[in-house]
Design a protein around this motif. Structure first.
Motif, short mmCIF file in Angstrom:
data_model
loop_
_atom_site.label_atom_id
_atom_site.label_comp_id
_atom_site.label_asym_id
_atom_site.label_seq_id
_atom_site.Cartn_x
_atom_site.Cartn_y
_atom_site.Cartn_z
N ASP A 145 0.96 -1.15 0.01
CA ASP A 145 0.18 -0.08 -0.24
C ASP A 145 0.85 1.51 -0.06
O ASP A 145 1.62 1.09 0.71
N GLU A 146 0.59 2.32 -0.66
CA GLU A 146 1.09 3.52 -0.94
C GLU A 146 2.31 3.48 -1.68
O GLU A 146 3.35 4.56 -1.49
N ALA A 147 2.95 2.16 -2.29
CA ALA A 147 4.11 2.30 -2.97
C ALA A 147 4.25 2.53 -4.22
O ALA A 147 2.92 2.59 -4.87
N PHE A 201 20.32 2.25 -1.52
CA PHE A 201 19.87 1.31 -2.63
C PHE A 201 20.79 -0.11 -2.42
O PHE A 201 21.79 -0.21 -3.01
N PRO A 202 20.39 -1.00 -1.84
CA PRO A 202 20.77 -2.18 -1.31
C PRO A 202 21.28 -3.00 -2.74
O PRO A 202 20.78 -3.09 -3.67
N PRO A 229 24.62 5.98 -5.90
CA PRO A 229 23.22 6.87 -6.16
C PRO A 229 23.68 8.01 -7.07
O PRO A 229 24.79 8.33 -7.21
N VAL A 230 22.38 8.25 -7.71
CA VAL A 230 22.49 9.30 -8.86
C VAL A 230 21.40 10.31 -8.80
O VAL A 230 20.37 9.89 -8.37
N TRP A 231 21.67 11.50 -9.39
CA TRP A 231 20.38 12.38 -9.38
C TRP A 231 19.84 12.18 -10.73
O TRP A 231 20.48 12.18 -11.77
N GLY A 232 18.47 12.11 -10.81
CA GLY A 232 17.79 11.85 -12.20
C GLY A 232 16.28 12.16 -11.92
O GLY A 232 15.74 12.55 -11.20
N LEU A 233 15.65 11.56 -13.09
CA LEU A 233 14.38 11.57 -13.45
C LEU A 233 13.57 10.05 -13.53
O LEU A 233 14.29 9.37 -14.19
N GLY A 234 12.67 9.99 -13.07
CA GLY A 234 11.97 8.92 -13.05
C GLY A 234 10.24 8.86 -13.19
O GLY A 234 9.76 10.07 -12.94
N GLU A 235 9.78 7.99 -14.06
CA GLU A 235 8.25 7.78 -14.48
C GLU A 235 7.53 7.03 -13.60
O GLU A 235 8.21 5.64 -13.49
N VAL A 236 6.66 7.30 -12.85
CA VAL A 236 5.50 6.33 -12.04
C VAL A 236 5.08 5.61 -13.08
O VAL A 236 4.20 6.03 -13.81
N ILE A 237 5.40 4.34 -13.10
CA ILE A 237 4.51 3.31 -14.00
C ILE A 237 3.55 2.56 -13.20
O ILE A 237 2.71 1.88 -14.08
N ALA A 238 3.60 2.44 -12.00
CA ALA A 238 2.30 1.86 -11.35
C ALA A 238 2.37 2.31 -9.93
O ALA A 238 3.58 2.58 -9.07
N MET A 285 21.44 3.52 -9.89
CA MET A 285 21.78 3.16 -11.35
C MET A 285 21.20 1.92 -11.66
O MET A 285 21.69 0.86 -11.41
N ALA A 286 20.10 2.22 -12.03
CA ALA A 286 18.99 1.02 -12.38
C ALA A 286 17.98 1.46 -13.19
O ALA A 286 17.89 2.51 -13.43
N THR A 287 17.19 0.46 -13.70
CA THR A 287 16.11 0.93 -14.43
C THR A 287 14.76 0.91 -13.85
O THR A 287 13.87 1.71 -14.41
N HIS A 288 14.88 0.58 -12.62
CA HIS A 288 13.52 0.87 -11.78
C HIS A 288 13.87 0.91 -10.33
O HIS A 288 15.00 0.27 -9.90
N LEU A 289 12.95 1.39 -9.43
CA LEU A 289 12.93 1.79 -8.11
C LEU A 289 11.73 1.62 -7.55
O LEU A 289 10.59 2.20 -7.97
N VAL A 290 11.44 0.90 -6.31
CA VAL A 290 10.12 0.92 -5.70
C VAL A 290 10.20 2.04 -4.54
O VAL A 290 11.43 1.97 -4.04
N ILE A 291 9.36 3.02 -4.35
CA ILE A 291 9.44 3.98 -3.46
C ILE A 291 8.22 3.73 -2.37
O ILE A 291 7.04 3.66 -2.96
#
Length: 365
Positions: free
Chosen positions: A31-33, A63-64, A73-82, A100-106
């Motif tokens: 929930d809320e992720a 980022f384990p 860690p890097v500074w950048g932009l991401g799109e919420v896909i779900a 430095m990855a294609t995806h991240l869960v927040i």
């Protein structure tokens, strides 16, 4: 679906590799992720400092990665896909700190119209700035090249801004000149731009190969190559801002200026032969004892003194004064795919990136 991560060996930054992991099922998100696709990120020498200080300042915990490895860690932009958060829609764009990855869960928390925070347990215990994300959908200041400038320079310029404010608050410790090592670095010339505007003489210290670029910036009153630092007049008080973490250079300058060294601050560690532990120690020749400048402490102080929105307003004005210069100072190049990211990382680590180049990367092809 698979996610891709670029990871480095924590005890040998030359060793790096790409790994594939299982992308979380959107329906199974807590929930809320949020599931965010990392669309593009900046990579600079500052990211190498994050890696060098990964254990010391807890950057590796953000980022384990598998045992013995870390995700820089890097500074950048991401799109919420779900999204499982009712206040955040799929398709939103976020600016902030990414792996430095294609995806991240927040794990979204403290959501408001301007931004949110990642409340993941492993991300706590670090400066709050590293867990904050700005909602920038439709904001022209983050679109296209402007977005690249934000990723490449905004976090670094925030450090420049707060270092300038610290020096000014202390009246430059009585110094008449400010010396900056690694003068070609983005943090250094951002600081030089601000100090120069105050009418304080700025002197850029750099390698012979970067001297022409540093002179072209127009924000240094004088440019001196490292081999010639002893030619500087030693009879006027100076403040030294060390962007390189270069212990031999620091010792040379302290010996040269002696009691005229009124401030000696360490901001970066791009000179990786120096270690964090050896940096802050008294040096022969007298003068101010070297000290690490930890920006989050000064940011917290100013946030209280300047009140709600005060820091953002002042920083925004400083950023607006910098942006018109960036087209002249920097050439942005974008590189996509794991091989390109690895090449850019190793080139940066080994000092092969020209100072006027800004790297924007993506692990997605």
């Amino acid at each position: 679906m698979q996610a891709t991560d670029f990871i480095v060996a924590r005890n040998d930054l030359q060793q790096c590799k790409v790994i594939e992991t299982q992308l979380p099922d959107a329906a199974a998100l807590p929930d809320e992720a949020l599931l965010v696709k990392v669309t593009r990120f900046a990579f600079t020498a500052n990211n190498i400092t994050y890696a060098v200080l990964g254990d010391h300042l807890k950057y590796w915990q953000l980022f384990p990665a598998p045992d013995g490895f870390g995700n820089v860690p890097v500074w950048g932009l991401g799109e919420v896909i779900a999204s499982k958060h009712p206040g955040i829609a799929a398709g939103e764009t976020l600016f902030g700190y990414f792996p430095m990855a294609t995806h991240l869960v927040i794990e979204a928390a403290d959501v408001n119209k301007r931004g949110l925070r990642d409340a993941a347990a492993h991300r706590q215990g670090v400066s709050p700035v590293y867990n904050a994300y700005t909602r920038v959908s439709g904001d022209p200041a983050f679109a296209d090249k402007q977005g690249d400038y934000q990723a490449l320079l905004r976090p670094l310029f925030a450090l420049s801004f707060i270092a300038d404010d610290f020096l000014a608050e202390n009246e430059f410790f009585g110094a008449k000149r400010v010396l900056l090592s690694s003068a070609s670095s983005k943090t250094a010339y951002g600081l030089a731009h601000l100090v120069h505007a105050r009418g304080i003489e700025t002197i850029g210290l750099t390698s012979a190969g970067n001297a022409s670029f540093v002179k072209s910036l127009g924000c240094y009153d004088e440019v001196v190559i490292y081999d010639d630092v002893n030619s500087l007049p030693e009879d006027q008080p100076v403040a030294y801002v060390d962007m390189a973490g270069n212990s031999p250079l620091r010792a040379t300058l302290h010996q040269h200026f002696s009691e005229q060294m009124k401030y000696s601050g360490i901001i970066g560690l791009t000179h990786r032969k120096s270690s964090p532990g050896e940096a802050a120690q008294a040096l022969p020749g007298g003068g101010a004892k070297p000290q690490f400048f930890f920006a989050p402490d000064h940011i917290r102080k100013r946030a209280k003194e300047w009140g709600p929105g005060g820091f953002d307003m002042r920083f925004g004005a400083a950023w607006a004064g910098l942006v018109p210069k960036l087209d002249h100072w920097m050439k942005v190049s974008e590189h996509r795919g794991p091989a390109a990211v690895q090449r850019a990382y190793l080139d940066t680590l080994n000092g092969r990136v020209p100072p006027d180049q800004g790297l924007i990367l993506s692990l997605s092809e």
